[in-house]
Write a protein that holds these residues in place. Structure first.
Motif, PDB file in Angstrom:
ATOM      1  N   ASP A 137      41.190  33.128  45.700  1.00 10.13           N
ATOM      2  CA  ASP A 137      41.581  32.047  44.774  1.00 10.13           C
ATOM      3  C   ASP A 137      41.846  32.568  43.364  1.00 10.13           C
ATOM      4  O   ASP A 137      42.190  31.806  42.459  1.00 10.13           O
ATOM      5  CB  ASP A 137      40.534  30.928  44.744  1.00 10.13           C
ATOM      6  CG  ASP A 137      39.152  31.413  44.309  1.00 10.13           C
ATOM      7  OD1 ASP A 137      39.031  32.597  43.894  1.00 10.13           O
ATOM      8  OD2 ASP A 137      38.198  30.620  44.383  1.00 10.13           O
ATOM      9  N   THR A 138      41.714  33.889  43.162  1.00 12.75           N
ATOM     10  CA  THR A 138      41.955  34.481  41.830  1.00 12.75           C
ATOM     11  C   THR A 138      43.384  35.031  41.687  1.00 12.75           C
ATOM     12  O   THR A 138      43.755  35.482  40.606  1.00 12.75           O
ATOM     13  CB  THR A 138      40.973  35.641  41.590  1.00 12.75           C
ATOM     14  OG1 THR A 138      41.055  36.560  42.682  1.00 12.75           O
ATOM     15  CG2 THR A 138      39.546  35.139  41.470  1.00 12.75           C
ATOM     16  N   ILE A 139      44.172  34.995  42.762  1.00 11.90           N
ATOM     17  CA  ILE A 139      45.534  35.559  42.678  1.00 11.90           C
ATOM     18  C   ILE A 139      46.423  34.678  41.796  1.00 11.90           C
ATOM     19  O   ILE A 139      46.239  33.463  41.726  1.00 11.90           O
ATOM     20  CB  ILE A 139      46.186  35.757  44.075  1.00 11.90           C
ATOM     21  CG1 ILE A 139      46.371  34.418  44.798  1.00 11.90           C
ATOM     22  CG2 ILE A 139      45.394  36.739  44.919  1.00 11.90           C
ATOM     23  CD1 ILE A 139      47.177  34.519  46.086  1.00 11.90           C
ATOM     24  N   ASN A 140      47.371  35.296  41.124  1.00 13.57           N
ATOM     25  CA  ASN A 140      48.343  34.567  40.302  1.00 13.57           C
ATOM     26  C   ASN A 140      49.561  34.289  41.179  1.00 13.57           C
ATOM     27  O   ASN A 140      50.325  35.202  41.523  1.00 13.57           O
ATOM     28  CB  ASN A 140      48.728  35.417  39.091  1.00 13.57           C
ATOM     29  CG  ASN A 140      49.662  34.681  38.144  1.00 13.57           C
ATOM     30  OD1 ASN A 140      50.668  34.118  38.561  1.00 13.57           O
ATOM     31  ND2 ASN A 140      49.331  34.694  36.869  1.00 13.57           N
ATOM     32  N   ILE A 141      49.731  33.038  41.573  1.00 16.07           N
ATOM     33  CA  ILE A 141      50.778  32.659  42.528  1.00 16.07           C
ATOM     34  C   ILE A 141      52.171  32.991  42.009  1.00 16.07           C
ATOM     35  O   ILE A 141      53.019  33.504  42.749  1.00 16.07           O
ATOM     36  CB  ILE A 141      50.654  31.156  42.881  1.00 16.07           C
ATOM     37  CG1 ILE A 141      49.399  30.955  43.755  1.00 16.07           C
ATOM     38  CG2 ILE A 141      51.904  30.648  43.592  1.00 16.07           C
ATOM     39  CD1 ILE A 141      49.091  29.526  44.094  1.00 16.07           C
ATOM     40  N   GLU A 142      52.417  32.707  40.747  1.00 10.94           N
ATOM     41  CA  GLU A 142      53.744  32.968  40.165  1.00 10.94           C
ATOM     42  C   GLU A 142      54.063  34.467  40.215  1.00 10.94           C
ATOM     43  O   GLU A 142      55.164  34.879  40.582  1.00 10.94           O
ATOM     44  CB  GLU A 142      53.793  32.460  38.724  1.00 10.94           C
ATOM     45  CG  GLU A 142      55.181  32.414  38.111  1.00 10.94           C
ATOM     46  CD  GLU A 142      56.102  31.401  38.775  1.00 10.94           C
ATOM     47  OE1 GLU A 142      57.292  31.731  38.972  1.00 10.94           O
ATOM     48  OE2 GLU A 142      55.657  30.285  39.130  1.00 10.94           O
TER      49      GLU A 142
END
Length: 200
Positions: A137-142
């Motif tokens: 849940d820490t990944i940067n989706i953009e």
């Protein structure tokens, strides 16, 4: 007749390359005169443009259908890869490379359309993976979605990845595992390992 020409031209361009296939080749394969093709397309560039968009739209529709199934996000990525590779004939003729070299304006338009579709698809996959606890849940989706797109473009660069050293199918598998191992949670890694083991 227009759709028939687009379908057959698409098959030939993907199998033999945009540069190699002539209007005569397409006419001969369809058993029609070149004049019939020119009734629908003013020249080869117009045909290449229309064929490229025709193939792109067919692939986009197929990807939408796969995404609509809302499968496990990890499995979904591999299903999309299989579908695309099947439609692009494993890219034996490096169509994207030839398109970029000989029809740069068409390539630029296609790249922008591909980016829009992939951004939407990849972001949805990442969001669902996070919700299901498969991706961290820490990944940067953009950021991840843009890196993913650029990596896909880079895989098709024949100078970086010569086909004599890598098949496109193997490259895609290497990249997808690399991508997923970078974003998966512990639960996701277990799911990925199980999936890879069942595929081998």
């Amino acid at each position: 007749m227009r759709d028939k020409i687009l379908h057959n031209a698409g098959e030939m361009f993907l199998n033999y390359g945009f540069k190699s296939v002539t209007m005569d080749d397409i006419a001969h394969a369809l058993g029609i005169s070149k004049k019939t093709i020119y009734q629908h397309f003013d020249n080869k560039t117009k045909l290449v443009e229309a064929t490229t968009m025709y193939v792109f739209e067919n692939i986009s529709e197929g990807i939408d259908c796969i995404c609509a199934l809302e499968k496990n996000p990890i499995e979904e990525i591999y299903d999309i890869k299989r579908f695309v590779m099947n439609h692009l004939k494993d890219e034996k003729s490096s169509p994207q490379y030839q398109l970029q070299k000989y029809y740069p304006a068409i390539f630029a338009t296609l790249k922008q359309k591909q980016f829009e579709v992939m951004q939407c698809c990849v972001k949805a996959n990442l969001e669902r993976g996070i919700t299901l606890g498969l991706y961290r849940d820490t990944i940067n989706i953009e950021f991840i979605s843009r890196i993913y797109f650029n990596s896909m473009i880079a895989l098709k660069d024949k100078d970086l990845f010569p086909l004599k050293h890598f098949s496109m199918n193997a490259l895609m598998d290497y990249f997808l595992e690399y991508h997923l191992r970078g974003i998966c949670s512990k639960k996701g890694l277990e799911t990925l390992n199980q999936f890879i083991n069942t595929q081998s």
